[in-house]
Design a protein around this motif. Structure first.
Motif, PDB file in Angstrom:
ATOM      1  N   LEU A 149       0.824  -1.207   0.000  1.00 10.38           N
ATOM      2  CA  LEU A 149       0.000   0.000   0.000  1.00 10.38           C
ATOM      3  C   LEU A 149       0.857   1.256   0.000  1.00 10.38           C
ATOM      4  CD1 LEU A 149      -2.724  -0.993   2.625  1.00 10.38           C
ATOM      5  CD2 LEU A 149      -2.791  -1.226   0.149  1.00 10.38           C
ATOM      6  N   GLY A 150       2.125   1.122   0.239  1.00  8.84           N
ATOM      7  CA  GLY A 150       3.039   2.248   0.293  1.00  8.84           C
ATOM      8  C   GLY A 150       4.241   1.894   1.136  1.00  8.84           C
ATOM      9  N   SER A 151       5.318   2.628   0.948  1.00  8.49           N
ATOM     10  CA  SER A 151       6.563   2.335   1.656  1.00  8.49           C
ATOM     11  C   SER A 151       6.378   2.420   3.172  1.00  8.49           C
ATOM     12  CB  SER A 151       7.646   3.323   1.228  1.00  8.49           C
ATOM     13  OG  SER A 151       8.783   3.211   2.053  1.00  8.49           O
ATOM     14  N   THR A 152       6.861   1.403   3.858  1.00  6.69           N
ATOM     15  CA  THR A 152       6.836   1.406   5.327  1.00  6.69           C
ATOM     16  C   THR A 152       8.166   1.904   5.894  1.00  6.69           C
ATOM     17  OG1 THR A 152       7.500  -0.926   5.318  1.00  6.69           O
ATOM     18  CG2 THR A 152       5.140  -0.456   5.465  1.00  6.69           C
ATOM     19  N   ALA A 153       8.981   2.511   5.048  1.00 10.19           N
ATOM     20  CA  ALA A 153      10.291   2.992   5.491  1.00 10.19           C
ATOM     21  C   ALA A 153      10.150   3.929   6.682  1.00 10.19           C
ATOM     22  CB  ALA A 153      10.998   3.720   4.343  1.00 10.19           C
ATOM     23  N   GLY A 154      10.965   3.695   7.678  1.00 12.51           N
ATOM     24  CA  GLY A 154      11.014   4.564   8.838  1.00 12.51           C
ATOM     25  C   GLY A 154      10.049   4.212   9.953  1.00 12.51           C
ATOM     26  N   ILE A 155       9.084   3.319   9.705  1.00 16.73           N
ATOM     27  CA  ILE A 155       8.135   2.962  10.766  1.00 16.73           C
ATOM     28  C   ILE A 155       8.821   2.010  11.750  1.00 16.73           C
ATOM     29  CG2 ILE A 155       5.924   1.903  11.314  1.00 16.73           C
ATOM     30  CD1 ILE A 155       4.921   2.569   8.576  1.00 16.73           C
ATOM     31  N   PRO A 156       8.904   2.357  13.023  1.00 15.75           N
ATOM     32  CA  PRO A 156       9.492   1.431  14.002  1.00 15.75           C
ATOM     33  C   PRO A 156       8.709   0.122  14.049  1.00 15.75           C
ATOM     34  CG  PRO A 156       9.226   3.646  14.934  1.00 15.75           C
ATOM     35  CD  PRO A 156       8.480   3.635  13.632  1.00 15.75           C
ATOM     36  N   ASP A 157       9.390  -0.947  14.383  1.00 14.75           N
ATOM     37  CA  ASP A 157       8.735  -2.254  14.434  1.00 14.75           C
ATOM     38  C   ASP A 157       7.514  -2.243  15.345  1.00 14.75           C
ATOM     39  OD1 ASP A 157      10.516  -3.351  12.671  1.00 14.75           O
ATOM     40  OD2 ASP A 157      11.803  -4.236  14.202  1.00 14.75           O
ATOM     41  N   TRP A 234       3.770   6.516   5.526  1.00 10.52           N
ATOM     42  CA  TRP A 234       3.064   6.810   6.771  1.00 10.52           C
ATOM     43  C   TRP A 234       3.921   7.732   7.644  1.00 10.52           C
ATOM     44  CZ3 TRP A 234       2.322   2.167   4.313  1.00 10.52           C
ATOM     45  CH2 TRP A 234       0.991   1.778   4.095  1.00 10.52           C
ATOM     46  N   PRO A 235       4.063   9.006   7.282  1.00 10.12           N
ATOM     47  CA  PRO A 235       4.942   9.899   8.054  1.00 10.12           C
ATOM     48  C   PRO A 235       4.447  10.143   9.472  1.00 10.12           C
ATOM     49  CG  PRO A 235       3.652  11.163   6.474  1.00 10.12           C
ATOM     50  CD  PRO A 235       3.433   9.707   6.148  1.00 10.12           C
ATOM     51  N   MET A 236       3.143   9.973   9.711  1.00  9.48           N
ATOM     52  CA  MET A 236       2.635  10.157  11.081  1.00  9.48           C
ATOM     53  C   MET A 236       3.170   9.084  12.019  1.00  9.48           C
ATOM     54  SD  MET A 236       0.533   8.470   8.926  1.00  9.48           S
ATOM     55  CE  MET A 236      -0.586   9.675   8.274  1.00  9.48           C
ATOM     56  N   LEU A 237       3.667   7.969  11.444  1.00  9.23           N
ATOM     57  CA  LEU A 237       4.261   6.900  12.246  1.00  9.23           C
ATOM     58  C   LEU A 237       5.786   6.911  12.167  1.00  9.23           C
ATOM     59  CD1 LEU A 237       1.861   3.942  11.317  1.00  9.23           C
ATOM     60  CD2 LEU A 237       1.737   5.466  13.302  1.00  9.23           C
ATOM     61  N   SER A 238       6.312   7.268  11.001  1.00  8.45           N
ATOM     62  CA  SER A 238       7.765   7.207  10.815  1.00  8.45           C
ATOM     63  C   SER A 238       8.480   8.486  11.227  1.00  8.45           C
ATOM     64  CB  SER A 238       8.095   6.895   9.351  1.00  8.45           C
ATOM     65  OG  SER A 238       7.525   7.882   8.489  1.00  8.45           O
ATOM     66  N   ASP A 239       7.827   9.638  11.103  1.00  8.49           N
ATOM     67  CA  ASP A 239       8.463  10.899  11.480  1.00  8.49           C
ATOM     68  C   ASP A 239       7.392  11.924  11.852  1.00  8.49           C
ATOM     69  OD1 ASP A 239      10.198  12.974  11.929  1.00  8.49           O
ATOM     70  OD2 ASP A 239      11.283  12.768  10.031  1.00  8.49           O
ATOM     71  N   PRO A 240       6.696  11.696  12.961  1.00  6.22           N
ATOM     72  CA  PRO A 240       5.589  12.589  13.324  1.00  6.22           C
ATOM     73  C   PRO A 240       6.021  14.028  13.587  1.00  6.22           C
ATOM     74  CG  PRO A 240       6.085  11.056  15.115  1.00  6.22           C
ATOM     75  CD  PRO A 240       6.846  10.586  13.922  1.00  6.22           C
ATOM     76  N   ALA A 241       7.224  14.220  14.093  1.00  4.69           N
ATOM     77  CA  ALA A 241       7.695  15.580  14.356  1.00  4.69           C
ATOM     78  C   ALA A 241       7.836  16.365  13.059  1.00  4.69           C
ATOM     79  CB  ALA A 241       9.024  15.541  15.104  1.00  4.69           C
ATOM     80  N   ALA A 242       8.462  15.742  12.052  1.00  5.49           N
ATOM     81  CA  ALA A 242       8.618  16.416  10.763  1.00  5.49           C
ATOM     82  C   ALA A 242       7.259  16.655  10.117  1.00  5.49           C
ATOM     83  CB  ALA A 242       9.511  15.591   9.844  1.00  5.49           C
ATOM     84  N   LEU A 243       6.351  15.694  10.251  1.00  8.09           N
ATOM     85  CA  LEU A 243       5.022  15.870   9.679  1.00  8.09           C
ATOM     86  C   LEU A 243       4.307  17.044  10.345  1.00  8.09           C
ATOM     87  CD1 LEU A 243       2.606  15.104   7.953  1.00  8.09           C
ATOM     88  CD2 LEU A 243       1.973  13.419   9.695  1.00  8.09           C
ATOM     89  N   ALA A 244       4.335  17.108  11.658  1.00  6.79           N
ATOM     90  CA  ALA A 244       3.660  18.202  12.359  1.00  6.79           C
ATOM     91  C   ALA A 244       4.228  19.549  11.927  1.00  6.79           C
ATOM     92  CB  ALA A 244       3.796  18.023  13.867  1.00  6.79           C
ATOM     93  N   GLY A 245       5.547  19.646  11.831  1.00  8.63           N
ATOM     94  CA  GLY A 245       6.158  20.898  11.396  1.00  8.63           C
ATOM     95  C   GLY A 245       5.745  21.278   9.992  1.00  8.63           C
TER      96      GLY A 245
END
Length: 501
Positions: A149-157, A234-245
């Motif tokens: 469905l899309g890259s899971t790169a960066g999502i913690p296990d 899924w940036p809300m899971l892999s990098d929520p800080a960058a997404l919020a900014g």
């Protein structure tokens, strides 16, 4: 104050926004993560079917209850499938919405169901099969299948485990019911957040605008801004800080703005070549050597894509390809450009048939030596090389590829196994391969090239790599440097050498 209304994608609910929500709230924003019916939200009573209109109503309810204080501005954020109910709600409450944010999502159109935006062929077929069986919902993916469905790169296990555990079946009606838009929200300011780890980039969108397809020219409107996040889907899971900014910047109207379509003459081929005329027949153009005597070898240049339907000029008239064809003709061979129908990632079989048919017509031309032909692929036509490596005909003397995409990008879903160059190269045997690699390529595309080169080396393929360290994708028209010019000359010498020219 900004009021963010966050709408998640297929199989997911409000829980995915938890970290980003906290950061937005800390920054002083009001945040509402919408619980869509069947996806963390209540199921309608009385056995009412859940469809796209149900989810639009869920978003409308939040819009109507939020942002009532003076000075508050509502920003709707739709991730993946979530952009469909977001647009439906904005269309009905345009006067209450300040901005729409497309978070690594498609571009829904009036009258088109959300299923059409699903790149993964397996998921589409699963949905259609379920619909035929009168199923009510589509089962969520297993842990290892989210990648389709899309890259899971960066999502913690741990986050991926939780995503899987909390996933909900997707009501089929939400994917099958067409989106109905009146155009009321068309003038609203918008922002697009592209996740480069999922295969998207601002440069790619600019290229789409440059293709000339009329409906894409709206991307260059100054009310539309773009951002890149260097993470997966899924940036809300892999990098929520960058997404919020990024969401805060988007709400403030910041971001990159595209340039209007650049005229073809503004991006000419980087070499001075003979202005040789073309001979056009069907979807094929021939550029003949000025002093041709007897049948001459041919180089067929295969454009990339996907190219939007209706793009003008069509690829065979792009300055880069025309420049290559004229350059080849000036070196004593027949240069060939063609149009093929790669309009979507599901069109590779159609495009392959177009290319094969065009090549046979070129070989049948009495001015062409049908036993000495080279094929030269560009960009998104890379998967088409698999056909020719897997069954190399004796007349194919060389196969070249410039900045190719050699495997499905993460946002493409699963690609037909026929079009996997890394698997096909084992059968290439002694076929000479020439790969021109752009040093400033996007990470997602570069990864596909590395995968292919690893497979080529392991299989002992006859491959030569020509590097352009400071070159971008399409370097022949965007990087007018001595390095780029020498790379073009080097590649042409190499290909023509295999045609014994």
């Amino acid at each position: 104050m900004t009021v963010f209304i966050l709408v998640s994608g297929v199989f997911t609910g409000p829980h995915v926004w938890a970290d980003a929500n906290a950061r937005l709230t800390e920054a002083g924003a009001e945040v509402h993560a919408v619980a869509l019916a069947g996806l963390g939200g209540p199921v309608p009573a009385g056995g009412t079917e859940i469809d796209l209109e149900t989810h639009i109503a869920d978003v409308l309810a939040v819009i109507d209850s939020a942002g009532k204080e003076a000075g508050q501005e509502i920003v709707l954020v739709g991730h993946d499938y979530g952009i469909h109910p977001v647009l439906g709600a904005a269309d009905r409450r345009a006067e209450k919405v300040a901005r729409i944010v497309y978070l690594d999502s498609g571009l829904p159109r009036d009258g088109v169901p959300a299923l059409a935006a699903v790149a993964d062929q397996g998921l589409r077929e699963q949905a259609l099969h379920a619909a035929e069986g009168a199923g009510a919902a589509l089962a969520p993916p297993e842990r290892d299948a989210w990648q389709f469905l899309g890259s899971t790169a960066g999502i913690p296990d741990a986050a991926l485990d939780r995503l899987t555990a909390l996933a909900s079946p997707q009501p089929l009606g939400t994917l099958l019911r067409p989106l109905a838009l009146t155009g009321a929200a068309a003038a609203l300011p918008t922002a697009a957040v592209l996740c480069t780890g999922n295969g998207a980039s601002i440069a790619m969108v600019q290229a789409q605008v440059d293709f000339g397809e009329p409906t894409l020219q709206a991307f260059a409107d100054p009310r539309v801004t773009f951002f890149e996040l260097h993470t997966g889907h899924w940036p809300m899971l892999s990098d929520p800080a960058a997404l919020a900014g990024t969401l805060l910047k988007a709400a403030a109207g910041e971001g990159h703005r595209l340039t209007p379509r650049r005229a073809a003459e503004a991006r000419p081929f980087l070499l001075d070549v003979l202005e040789l005329p073309r001979e056009r027949s069907g979807n094929v153009d021939l550029y003949l050597p000025p002093d041709a005597r007897g049948p001459r070898p041919a180089v067929v240049f295969v454009h990339g894509g996907p190219v939007p339907r209706g793009a003008r000029p069509t690829p065979r008239d792009w300055p880069g390809l025309v420049g290559y064809a004229r350059y080849a003709a000036g070196q004593g061979v027949v240069g060939v450009t063609l149009d093929h129908r790669l309009h979507a990632v599901t069109d590779y079989a159609t495009a392959a048939a177009d290319v094969a048919e065009a090549v046979e017509r070129v070989r049948a031309d009495p001015r062409v030596d049908g036993d000495r032909v080279a094929l030269w692929f560009f960009s998104g036509s890379g998967p088409l090389t698999a056909d020719w490596m897997g069954r190399t005909p004796p007349w194919l003397r060389c196969l070249a590829a410039n900045y190719p995409i050699m495997a499905a990008l993460p946002n493409w879903g699963r690609l037909d196994s026929r079009f996997h160059p890394a698997e096909a190269v084992a059968a290439a045997g002694s076929l000479p391969l020439v790969l021109v690699r752009a040093g400033l390529e996007t990470a997602a595309v570069a990864a596909t090239v590395e995968e292919f080169l690893t497979a080529a080396c392991e299989s002992g393929a006859d491959i030569q790599v020509i590097d352009v360290p400071n070159g971008h994708h399409d370097f022949e028209t965007v990087d007018r440097t001595d390095e780029s010019r020498e790379a073009v000359r080097h590649a042409m010498r190499t290909v023509l050498g295999h045609l014994t020219v």
